[in-house]
Design a protein around this motif. Structure first.
Motif, PDB file in Angstrom:
ATOM      1  N   TYR A  19     -32.178  19.019  17.059  1.00  0.00           N
ATOM      2  CA  TYR A  19     -31.255  18.690  18.143  1.00  0.00           C
ATOM      3  C   TYR A  19     -30.503  19.910  18.645  1.00  0.00           C
ATOM      4  N   LYS A  20     -31.084  21.068  18.453  1.00  0.00           N
ATOM      5  CA  LYS A  20     -30.401  22.302  18.842  1.00  0.00           C
ATOM      6  C   LYS A  20     -30.065  22.286  20.337  1.00  0.00           C
ATOM      7  N   HIS A  21     -28.863  22.640  20.632  1.00  0.00           N
ATOM      8  CA  HIS A  21     -28.349  22.624  22.000  1.00  0.00           C
ATOM      9  C   HIS A  21     -27.414  23.815  22.095  1.00  0.00           C
ATOM     10  N   PRO A  22     -27.490  24.582  23.156  1.00  0.00           N
ATOM     11  CA  PRO A  22     -26.625  25.767  23.218  1.00  0.00           C
ATOM     12  C   PRO A  22     -25.144  25.410  23.166  1.00  0.00           C
ATOM     13  N   VAL A  23     -24.389  26.198  22.442  1.00  0.00           N
ATOM     14  CA  VAL A  23     -22.942  26.020  22.365  1.00  0.00           C
ATOM     15  C   VAL A  23     -22.321  26.674  23.596  1.00  0.00           C
ATOM     16  N   LYS A  24     -21.443  25.946  24.271  1.00  0.00           N
ATOM     17  CA  LYS A  24     -20.767  26.474  25.457  1.00  0.00           C
ATOM     18  C   LYS A  24     -19.281  26.169  25.353  1.00  0.00           C
ATOM     19  N   GLY A  40      -4.235  23.036  32.079  1.00  0.00           N
ATOM     20  CA  GLY A  40      -5.615  23.405  31.806  1.00  0.00           C
ATOM     21  C   GLY A  40      -6.248  22.491  30.787  1.00  0.00           C
ATOM     22  N   ILE A  41      -7.547  22.630  30.672  1.00  0.00           N
ATOM     23  CA  ILE A  41      -8.319  21.874  29.687  1.00  0.00           C
ATOM     24  C   ILE A  41      -9.382  22.796  29.113  1.00  0.00           C
ATOM     25  N   THR A  42      -9.604  22.701  27.820  1.00  0.00           N
ATOM     26  CA  THR A  42     -10.643  23.494  27.165  1.00  0.00           C
ATOM     27  C   THR A  42     -11.501  22.559  26.318  1.00  0.00           C
ATOM     28  N   GLY A  43     -12.749  22.943  26.150  1.00  0.00           N
ATOM     29  CA  GLY A  43     -13.646  22.147  25.324  1.00  0.00           C
ATOM     30  C   GLY A  43     -14.827  22.961  24.879  1.00  0.00           C
ATOM     31  N   THR A  44     -15.577  22.397  23.952  1.00  0.00           N
ATOM     32  CA  THR A  44     -16.764  23.039  23.413  1.00  0.00           C
ATOM     33  C   THR A  44     -17.917  22.044  23.455  1.00  0.00           C
ATOM     34  N   ILE A  45     -19.026  22.482  24.034  1.00  0.00           N
ATOM     35  CA  ILE A  45     -20.237  21.666  24.068  1.00  0.00           C
ATOM     36  C   ILE A  45     -21.141  22.112  22.931  1.00  0.00           C
ATOM     37  N   PHE A  46     -21.608  21.143  22.145  1.00  0.00           N
ATOM     38  CA  PHE A  46     -22.568  21.400  21.077  1.00  0.00           C
ATOM     39  C   PHE A  46     -23.234  20.083  20.711  1.00  0.00           C
ATOM     40  N   TRP A  47     -24.488  20.135  20.285  1.00  0.00           N
ATOM     41  CA  TRP A  47     -25.267  18.957  19.883  1.00  0.00           C
ATOM     42  C   TRP A  47     -25.196  17.838  20.916  1.00  0.00           C
ATOM     43  N   TYR A  48     -25.294  18.166  22.177  1.00  0.00           N
ATOM     44  CA  TYR A  48     -25.261  17.188  23.276  1.00  0.00           C
ATOM     45  C   TYR A  48     -23.988  16.360  23.280  1.00  0.00           C
ATOM     46  N   SER A  49     -22.904  16.986  22.876  1.00  0.00           N
ATOM     47  CA  SER A  49     -21.596  16.339  22.954  1.00  0.00           C
ATOM     48  C   SER A  49     -20.568  17.378  23.382  1.00  0.00           C
ATOM     49  N   LEU A  50     -19.470  16.882  23.911  1.00  0.00           N
ATOM     50  CA  LEU A  50     -18.355  17.738  24.296  1.00  0.00           C
ATOM     51  C   LEU A  50     -17.155  17.358  23.457  1.00  0.00           C
ATOM     52  N   HIS A  51     -16.553  18.337  22.829  1.00  0.00           N
ATOM     53  CA  HIS A  51     -15.282  18.112  22.143  1.00  0.00           C
ATOM     54  C   HIS A  51     -14.190  18.742  22.992  1.00  0.00           C
TER      55      HIS A  51
END
Length: 126
Positions: A19-24, A40-51
């Motif tokens: 399920y590798k997905h680039p971290v953004k 503002g808003i910040t988040g991290t995308i990984f494993w097809y999810s956004l935190h």
């Protein structure tokens, strides 16, 4: 040391490789004409999810739709990156009702010994 550990952990876990997905890292800033940051808003995308890591709007602008606009912007980025889930955690004094009004559902409530309640909320409609 922590970044190297995390990199090694994720690289060698065979299940996660499927399920590798680039971290953004995602960030939207709300500023005035002079360039002062008002939210503002910040988040991290990984494993097809956004935190969602953080969301903040200056007190003078609260209740005027800016928080919702920031959430919409980051939700659009999650869609563009084929995320299946948006998740965040918040404390009782950080307005969990704001997130619930914007479509997030509470998945778990943890009683923190000092900071009252901590909510884990997820948004599943992508």
């Amino acid at each position: 040391m922590r970044p190297k550990f995390r990199k090694n952990f994720f690289e060698y876990d065979e299940f996660l490789l499927l399920y590798k997905h680039p971290v953004k890292n995602i960030c939207f800033i709300l500023s005035d004409e002079e360039g002062s940051i008002l939210g503002g808003i910040t988040g991290t995308i990984f494993w097809y999810s956004l935190h969602i890591d953080s969301l903040w709007v200056d007190e003078s602008l609260r209740g005027k739709g800016y928080g919702k606009e920031l959430l919409t912007n980051i939700e659009n980025i999650a869609r563009e990156n084929r995320c299946k889930l948006i998740q965040l955690d918040t404390f009782s004094f950080q307005s969990p009702t704001f997130y619930q009004k914007n479509g997030f559902e509470c998945q778990i409530v943890i009683l923190h010994p000092i900071l009252l309640k901590k909510f884990i909320l997820s948004f599943l409609r992508l």
